[in-house]
Design a protein around this motif. Sequence first.
Motif, PDB file in Angstrom:
ATOM      1  N   ASP A  19       8.828  -6.693  13.106  1.00 24.45           N
ATOM      2  CA  ASP A  19       7.648  -7.554  13.086  1.00 24.45           C
ATOM      3  C   ASP A  19       6.809  -7.197  11.869  1.00 24.45           C
ATOM      4  O   ASP A  19       5.921  -6.363  11.923  1.00 24.45           O
ATOM      5  N   SER A  21       4.496  -8.638  10.043  1.00 24.20           N
ATOM      6  CA  SER A  21       3.041  -8.816   9.926  1.00 24.20           C
ATOM      7  C   SER A  21       2.281  -7.735  10.682  1.00 24.20           C
ATOM      8  O   SER A  21       1.276  -7.222  10.196  1.00 24.20           O
ATOM      9  N   THR A  22       2.759  -7.374  11.880  1.00 28.68           N
ATOM     10  CA  THR A  22       2.109  -6.306  12.648  1.00 28.68           C
ATOM     11  C   THR A  22       2.178  -4.997  11.883  1.00 28.68           C
ATOM     12  O   THR A  22       1.205  -4.253  11.786  1.00 28.68           O
ATOM     13  N   ILE A  23       3.345  -4.728  11.322  1.00 28.32           N
ATOM     14  CA  ILE A  23       3.538  -3.466  10.626  1.00 28.32           C
ATOM     15  C   ILE A  23       2.714  -3.420   9.341  1.00 28.32           C
ATOM     16  O   ILE A  23       2.140  -2.393   9.005  1.00 28.32           O
ATOM     17  N   LYS A  24       2.622  -4.543   8.668  1.00 24.36           N
ATOM     18  CA  LYS A  24       1.798  -4.579   7.456  1.00 24.36           C
ATOM     19  C   LYS A  24       0.346  -4.268   7.779  1.00 24.36           C
ATOM     20  O   LYS A  24      -0.320  -3.529   7.060  1.00 24.36           O
ATOM     21  N   GLN A  25      -0.139  -4.832   8.874  1.00 22.81           N
ATOM     22  CA  GLN A  25      -1.517  -4.595   9.312  1.00 22.81           C
ATOM     23  C   GLN A  25      -1.714  -3.122   9.658  1.00 22.81           C
ATOM     24  O   GLN A  25      -2.680  -2.491   9.218  1.00 22.81           O
ATOM     25  N   GLN A  26      -0.753  -2.580  10.414  1.00 21.16           N
ATOM     26  CA  GLN A  26      -0.797  -1.174  10.809  1.00 21.16           C
ATOM     27  C   GLN A  26      -0.769  -0.285   9.561  1.00 21.16           C
ATOM     28  O   GLN A  26      -1.477   0.709   9.475  1.00 21.16           O
ATOM     29  N   GLU A  29      -4.153  -0.156   7.787  1.00 27.98           N
ATOM     30  CA  GLU A  29      -5.104   0.714   8.476  1.00 27.98           C
ATOM     31  C   GLU A  29      -4.805   2.182   8.209  1.00 27.98           C
ATOM     32  O   GLU A  29      -5.703   2.973   7.925  1.00 27.98           O
ATOM     33  N   GLN A 167      10.219 -14.641   9.197  1.00 25.51           N
ATOM     34  CA  GLN A 167       9.338 -13.619   8.625  1.00 25.51           C
ATOM     35  C   GLN A 167       9.645 -13.292   7.173  1.00 25.51           C
ATOM     36  O   GLN A 167       8.864 -12.617   6.510  1.00 25.51           O
ATOM     37  N   THR A 220       9.384   2.943  17.931  1.00 28.49           N
ATOM     38  CA  THR A 220       8.021   2.645  18.366  1.00 28.49           C
ATOM     39  C   THR A 220       7.127   3.881  18.288  1.00 28.49           C
ATOM     40  O   THR A 220       6.024   3.825  17.752  1.00 28.49           O
TER      41      THR A 220
END
Length: 251
Positions: A19, A21-26, A29, A167, A220
């Motif tokens: 995923d 987009s989730t990983i990019k966001q993470q 941060e 993606q 995870t």
Amino acid sequence: METDFTKSYYNEPMGLTHDISTIKQQYRELFELAHQRLLDLFAQLHANHHCTQCETPATSILEILHTDCGYQAWQKEVIITLDQTIGKQILESLEKIEQAKNVKGSCHQCGVCCSLASSEFSYETLQEKAQNGDYFAQQFTSVFLPYDSPEAAQAKFPEMVTEILDQADGPVYFYHCPYLSSDNKCTIYNDPRRPQICADYPETPLILMYKNCGYQPWKTEMMPTTLLAHATLELCQYYSQKILDALKAAQ
Ligand SMILES: [Zn+2]
């Protein structure tokens, strides 16, 4: 800093993440967290240094200082600390992730990693890279063959292929290993023809992984540590180079 540091991790063959987009966001941060930690370290080391000629202390580690400025020793100490102390911490972190692989995860012999590999590179490009000495491409093309078409891959793995295509921000090519038996056994398992990349799979929690892969719990759990280690490494390389440039400009 405007560089898109996340980009480089998604361009490896089989490097598309589950995923993105989730990983990019993470990643963003954790990148901020890693950055703040380094800035704190720079500030801490700053206290060890002073300059008799500067009216006000140097504030930025990237500052181009005057000749023989006392704060050049600060810049040098930061470079050494990044290389040795922080570098060692990153290595230890990556080793812990690797050591946890077969504790937190295990292979359930689903065979998906052998039957569906993806790359942004076409087979011809990978062969070319292999000829030019690219280790991964050499290993990859020694066994993997391309699907006849994306549709052929989609027919076999509808959900995963759709997800990968959705993606991806460019072309995607799908591959499979012809050495997989019908009962999902590797027929060259104890054979020198089996590449090291297969033995190492999954090499990092960042790679694409089937949702029911036995290594998902590892992926995870280790994802934040992995992203933090990569972010710290990117920042160390960035600062080391920029500080060296500043030191050179001062002389
Ligand atoms: Zn000075």
